[in-house]
Design a protein around this motif. Structure first.
Motif, PDB file in Angstrom:
ATOM      1  N   LYS A 247       0.846  -1.186   0.000  1.00  0.00           N
ATOM      2  CA  LYS A 247       0.000   0.000   0.000  1.00  0.00           C
ATOM      3  C   LYS A 247       0.882   1.236   0.000  1.00  0.00           C
ATOM      4  O   LYS A 247       1.033   1.932  -0.979  1.00  0.00           O
ATOM      5  CB  LYS A 247      -0.913  -0.007   1.233  1.00  0.00           C
ATOM      6  CG  LYS A 247      -1.895  -1.157   1.241  1.00  0.00           C
ATOM      7  CD  LYS A 247      -3.101  -0.871   0.356  1.00  0.00           C
ATOM      8  CE  LYS A 247      -3.849  -2.120  -0.070  1.00  0.00           C
ATOM      9  NZ  LYS A 247      -4.377  -2.923   1.031  1.00  0.00           N
ATOM     10  N   HIS A 248       1.455   1.537   1.158  1.00  0.00           N
ATOM     11  CA  HIS A 248       2.380   2.675   1.212  1.00  0.00           C
ATOM     12  C   HIS A 248       3.805   2.174   1.133  1.00  0.00           C
ATOM     13  O   HIS A 248       4.708   2.894   0.772  1.00  0.00           O
ATOM     14  CB  HIS A 248       2.210   3.457   2.524  1.00  0.00           C
ATOM     15  CG  HIS A 248       0.826   3.993   2.691  1.00  0.00           C
ATOM     16  ND1 HIS A 248       0.493   4.932   3.617  1.00  0.00           N
ATOM     17  CD2 HIS A 248      -0.324   3.721   2.043  1.00  0.00           C
ATOM     18  CE1 HIS A 248      -0.792   5.207   3.538  1.00  0.00           C
ATOM     19  NE2 HIS A 248      -1.312   4.483   2.591  1.00  0.00           N
ATOM     20  N   CYS A 249       3.979   0.948   1.560  1.00  0.00           N
ATOM     21  CA  CYS A 249       5.302   0.329   1.537  1.00  0.00           C
ATOM     22  C   CYS A 249       5.059  -1.169   1.608  1.00  0.00           C
ATOM     23  O   CYS A 249       3.996  -1.597   2.045  1.00  0.00           O
ATOM     24  CB  CYS A 249       6.134   0.805   2.723  1.00  0.00           C
ATOM     25  SG  CYS A 249       5.412   0.371   4.304  1.00  0.00           S
TER      26      CYS A 249
ATOM     27  N   CYS B  43       4.534  -4.702   2.763  1.00  0.00           N
ATOM     28  CA  CYS B  43       4.192  -5.255   4.077  1.00  0.00           C
ATOM     29  C   CYS B  43       3.755  -6.693   3.920  1.00  0.00           C
ATOM     30  O   CYS B  43       3.177  -7.067   2.908  1.00  0.00           O
ATOM     31  CB  CYS B  43       2.995  -4.522   4.686  1.00  0.00           C
ATOM     32  SG  CYS B  43       3.407  -3.007   5.528  1.00  0.00           S
TER      33      CYS B  43
ATOM     34  N   ARG C  56       0.947  -8.657   5.392  1.00  0.00           N
ATOM     35  CA  ARG C  56      -0.255  -8.436   6.178  1.00  0.00           C
ATOM     36  C   ARG C  56      -0.719  -9.773   6.739  1.00  0.00           C
ATOM     37  O   ARG C  56      -1.018 -10.696   5.990  1.00  0.00           O
ATOM     38  CB  ARG C  56      -1.346  -7.821   5.308  1.00  0.00           C
ATOM     39  CG  ARG C  56      -2.720  -7.859   5.977  1.00  0.00           C
ATOM     40  CD  ARG C  56      -3.687  -6.961   5.306  1.00  0.00           C
ATOM     41  NE  ARG C  56      -3.407  -5.583   5.645  1.00  0.00           N
ATOM     42  CZ  ARG C  56      -4.300  -4.594   5.538  1.00  0.00           C
ATOM     43  NH1 ARG C  56      -5.490  -4.847   5.083  1.00  0.00           N
ATOM     44  NH2 ARG C  56      -3.974  -3.365   5.856  1.00  0.00           N
TER      45      ARG C  56
ATOM     46  N   ASP D 118       0.109  -5.317  10.026  1.00  0.00           N
ATOM     47  CA  ASP D 118       0.902  -4.980   8.835  1.00  0.00           C
ATOM     48  C   ASP D 118       2.365  -4.933   9.232  1.00  0.00           C
ATOM     49  O   ASP D 118       2.799  -4.028   9.941  1.00  0.00           O
ATOM     50  CB  ASP D 118       0.462  -3.630   8.260  1.00  0.00           C
ATOM     51  CG  ASP D 118      -0.844  -3.746   7.501  1.00  0.00           C
ATOM     52  OD1 ASP D 118      -1.581  -2.760   7.417  1.00  0.00           O
ATOM     53  OD2 ASP D 118      -1.132  -4.851   6.987  1.00  0.00           O
ATOM     54  N   ILE D 119       3.095  -5.933   8.788  1.00  0.00           N
ATOM     55  CA  ILE D 119       4.503  -6.034   9.159  1.00  0.00           C
ATOM     56  C   ILE D 119       5.339  -5.483   8.017  1.00  0.00           C
ATOM     57  O   ILE D 119       5.328  -6.036   6.912  1.00  0.00           O
ATOM     58  CB  ILE D 119       4.874  -7.509   9.410  1.00  0.00           C
ATOM     59  CG1 ILE D 119       4.000  -8.059  10.545  1.00  0.00           C
ATOM     60  CG2 ILE D 119       6.336  -7.644   9.754  1.00  0.00           C
ATOM     61  CD1 ILE D 119       4.091  -9.555  10.682  1.00  0.00           C
ATOM     62  N   PRO D 120       6.069  -4.412   8.261  1.00  0.00           N
ATOM     63  CA  PRO D 120       6.864  -3.852   7.159  1.00  0.00           C
ATOM     64  C   PRO D 120       7.979  -4.817   6.769  1.00  0.00           C
ATOM     65  O   PRO D 120       8.617  -5.437   7.618  1.00  0.00           O
ATOM     66  CB  PRO D 120       7.439  -2.565   7.747  1.00  0.00           C
ATOM     67  CG  PRO D 120       7.217  -2.625   9.211  1.00  0.00           C
ATOM     68  CD  PRO D 120       6.205  -3.652   9.508  1.00  0.00           C
TER      69      PRO D 120
END
Lengths: 284, 390
Positions: free
Chosen positions: A108-110, A112, A114, A132-134
């Motif tokens: 999504k933004h980076c 992840c 999920r 959400d684990i980056p």
């Protein structure tokens, strides 16, 4: 690049969580390699890790009810991710009574991972928890850093004592010294030694047994012609050894170590569906 | 012959209520380092506030909670005394809840102002009596200014539901965001500091369906961020006492109020919430409440100048819990993304300040000496005094 997986069976979830907990104790950050049939948690021997390296291999079929992976390219059908295993461990910790756990690679933004947990609830709809684990996507040019380590040309290979016993011994020794000597011979004897200015402590184990390694064209001749009583030894960081022992939540089916005198100790822990290799280099 | 001066306050807690009192003290100990005791005609009030004045809790035990309750009062030879003791000392008396349950039959609390002693005496099995003499300090009345009727949104759920929800967040998590999402779902999500690198922190979000709650009356799209640590303390108490927990909240920056109610006990926890000047929240649905202009951002640091005139010591008879405002149920917004998609990042307030400073400071702290009614110079008031809840 796509990855989706699902666990529905609670026993599988529990088992998978325990594997992740072990990995989390061994590495702050590691690589996760996904292939069509397997997952690998890899720590390569960088200076930052203190030279330790880890290779953990799982068959996805033993854990996941659904597993779909599409790698970076057709001829390289794999995904390499960098992640903090502790995050994954935390996400799974409170999911132990879940109806289903889904893991998905999202961006999504980076990027992840999920982890979506569907929990039972008294209401008409389930409770949903998402974590959400980056993660970092490891580019293909770096994949070579994460190749499977080869079994070193060891001097002695020996089965480990019961890990619980070994752990409690090492735990007490940790208070006295920063380094520990592991020595073993081909007669099934192993000693754990610490030595300081004030005190030296040795714990002796015997009748451990030595695993039979198949000799390939005599490349293991060094061990075959070796004096059975002669000890191979390596001095290693005691905390690294303790990390390995403390992280084991279930007794492995097979646990052994290969010692290359004064160079490195190679630990192999085998469970039914998980294999873990851990390398601890000898201290100078 | 001069009559001996009688103790200002005397009460006896018996049986299972001793453990309830113990649990209340444990809950208060999560808030602050000092325990304020205030005997009133409506019961004994135990209160605490944290050092940054962003959390306040009060437990009001009605006279019926006690086997014997004498508040003291304006009578000859009796003084009404408000005091505070070290939380650590008071908690020490009730440290082990299991042993309280097993061995303590009665607990006597006596306030002896002349001797400057608060006596807590545990009458235990086998004739054992444990007497604790705690020093106390007389103090001003500790009162947070808040009004649940001013809150646009409220939720009520069994404590168990909320306890099961927060378990997914790590014990070390500082702040959590409660939000009203689409489809009537309520979400809890860990709050990520601005300073943290985006894409480095794990984000956990939990969704609760509307029917897990007993009542839901929330402004659509509303959300608030508050400190989890103090809330957990109340949650433990609520779970053990099996009482439903009500959450009242308004816009970001205004305090969130958690209440527990029972025939003999009234609990309030008031927490400051993160103010969110750049969020594009929907304004709350019309409810007739006029909102005071938001104070400037320096406010949070400017505690000294923020003094509120305190009520004098008159107590209203029969003051009960204000009625929970009812609002039209929130309508789902089709334009909003579903919970599966990530929500917009919430913008924080002042960057670079430690977390607790970002919270609006609440209420507080008259420096009036007891017994002298009068008004401190009234500076800017965030909210009018509550309607005599105590």
């Amino acid at each position: 690049m796509r990855f989706r997986a699902k666990i529905v069976d609670l026993a599988c979830l529990n088992h998978f969580s325990r594997v992740i907990n072990t990995i989390a104790k061994l590495a702050k950050t590691c690589a996760l390699r996904l292939t069509v049939s397997k997952l690998y948690f890899i720590l390569s021997d960088k200076v930052a890790n203190g030279g330790v390296s880890m290779w953990c291999e799982l068959c996805q079929g033993n854990f996941f009810d659904e597993f779909q992976m599409e790698g970076v390219a057709a001829e390289h059908n794999e995904i390499y991710l960098e992640l903090v295993p502790e995050n994954l461990s935390r996400a799974l910790k409170t999911a132990q009574n879940a109806k289903a756990v889904k893991i998905k690679l999202t961006n999504k933004h980076c990027p992840c991972l999920r982890v979506a947990v569907e929990l039972p609830s008294l209401s008409s709809s389930s409770r949903m928890v998402t974590h959400d684990i980056p993660v970092g996507v490891i580019p293909r040019r770096l994949w070579n850093d994460f190749r499977e380590p080869s079994v070193p040309d060891f001097d002695v290979s020996i089965y480990l004592p019961v890990l619980k016993t070994m752990k409690s011994v090492v735990e007490r020794m940790k208070n006295l010294s920063n380094s520990i000597v592991i020595e073993a011979n081909l007669s099934g004897e192993m000693n754990l030694k610490i030595e300081t200015d004030l005190v030296s402590v040795t714990t002796h184990f015997k009748d451990l047994g030595n695993p039979p390694w198949a000799s390939e064209d005599g490349c293991q001749s060094s061990t075959q012609s070796r004096d059975l009583e002669s000890m191979a030894e390596a001095r290693i960081d005691i905390r690294k050894l303790l990390q390995l022992l403390a992280g084991q939540q279930v007794n492995p089916t097979k646990a052994l170590c290969n010692i290359v005198s004064k160079r490195i100790v190679h630990f192999i822990l085998l469970h039914e569906d998980v294999s873990l290799q851990y390398f601890i280099p000898a201290l100078a | 012959m001069q009559p001996r001066p009688l103790p200002a306050m005397k009460c006896i807690v018996a049986g299972g209520n001793v453990k309830v009192l113990g649990r209340a003290v444990h809950s208060l100990s999560r808030i602050g380092d000092e325990l304020y005791l205030e005997p009133t005609e409506n019961g004994l009030s135990l209160r605490a506030v944290n050092s940054s004045r962003s959390a306040f809790a009060s437990f009001l035990f009605a006279p019926l909670f006690f086997q014997l309750y004498e508040a003291g009062g304006p009578q000859p030879h009796r003084e009404l005394c408000r005091c505070k003791v070290l939380m650590k000392s008071f908690l020490g008396v009730f440290r082990s809840l299991p042993s309280l349950e097993k061995t303590v039959g009665k607990c006597l609390i006596l306030l002896k102002p002349r001797a400057s002693r608060l006596v807590v005496q545990l009458h235990c099995k086998y004739g054992v009596t444990k007497t604790h003499n705690l020093t106390f300090q007389e103090c001003e009345r500790l009162q947070a200014v808040f009004d649940t009727q001013r809150c646009a949104s409220s939720l009520c759920a069994p404590a168990r539901v909320l306890a099961e929800a927060v378990v997914h967040f790590p014990q070390t998590l500082a702040e959590v965001t409660l939000a009203a999402g689409p489809g009537g779902k309520i979400s809890l999500r860990n709050h990520v500091e601005d300073e943290a690198e985006p894409g480095k922190t794990m984000v956990t979000e939990l969704w609760l369906a509307e029917d897990e709650f007993q009542t839901v009356a929330v402004a659509p799209g509303s959300r608030i961020t508050f400190c989890l640590k103090e809330f957990r303390g109340l949650l433990t108490f609520a779970e053990a006492s099996n009482l439903p927990l009500t959450v009242h909240y308004d816009v970001p920056g205004r305090p969130v109020i958690f209440t527990l109610d029972d025939a003999v006990l009234e609990v309030h926890l008031v927490l400051a919430t993160l103010s969110d000047p750049e969020s594009n929240l929907q304004p709350p649905t019309a409810n007739g409440v006029s909102h005071l202009p938001a104070p400037s951002d320096d406010f949070a640091d400017d505690l000294e100048s923020y003094m509120i005139a305190m009520e004098t010591s008159t107590y209203e008879e029969g003051s009960g819990v204000p009625p929970i405002p009812t609002f039209p149920p929130c309508t789902p917004h089709p334009a909003e993304s579903d919970p599966e998609e990530e929500e917009e990042e919430e913008e924080g307030a002042v960057p670079g300040t430690p977390p607790h400073k970002k919270f609006r400071s609440l209420f507080f702290g008259s420096v009036l000496t007891p017994g002298r009614p009068g008004l401190a110079p009234a500076l800017e008031v965030l909210a009018e005094d509550s309607d005599g809840e105590y």
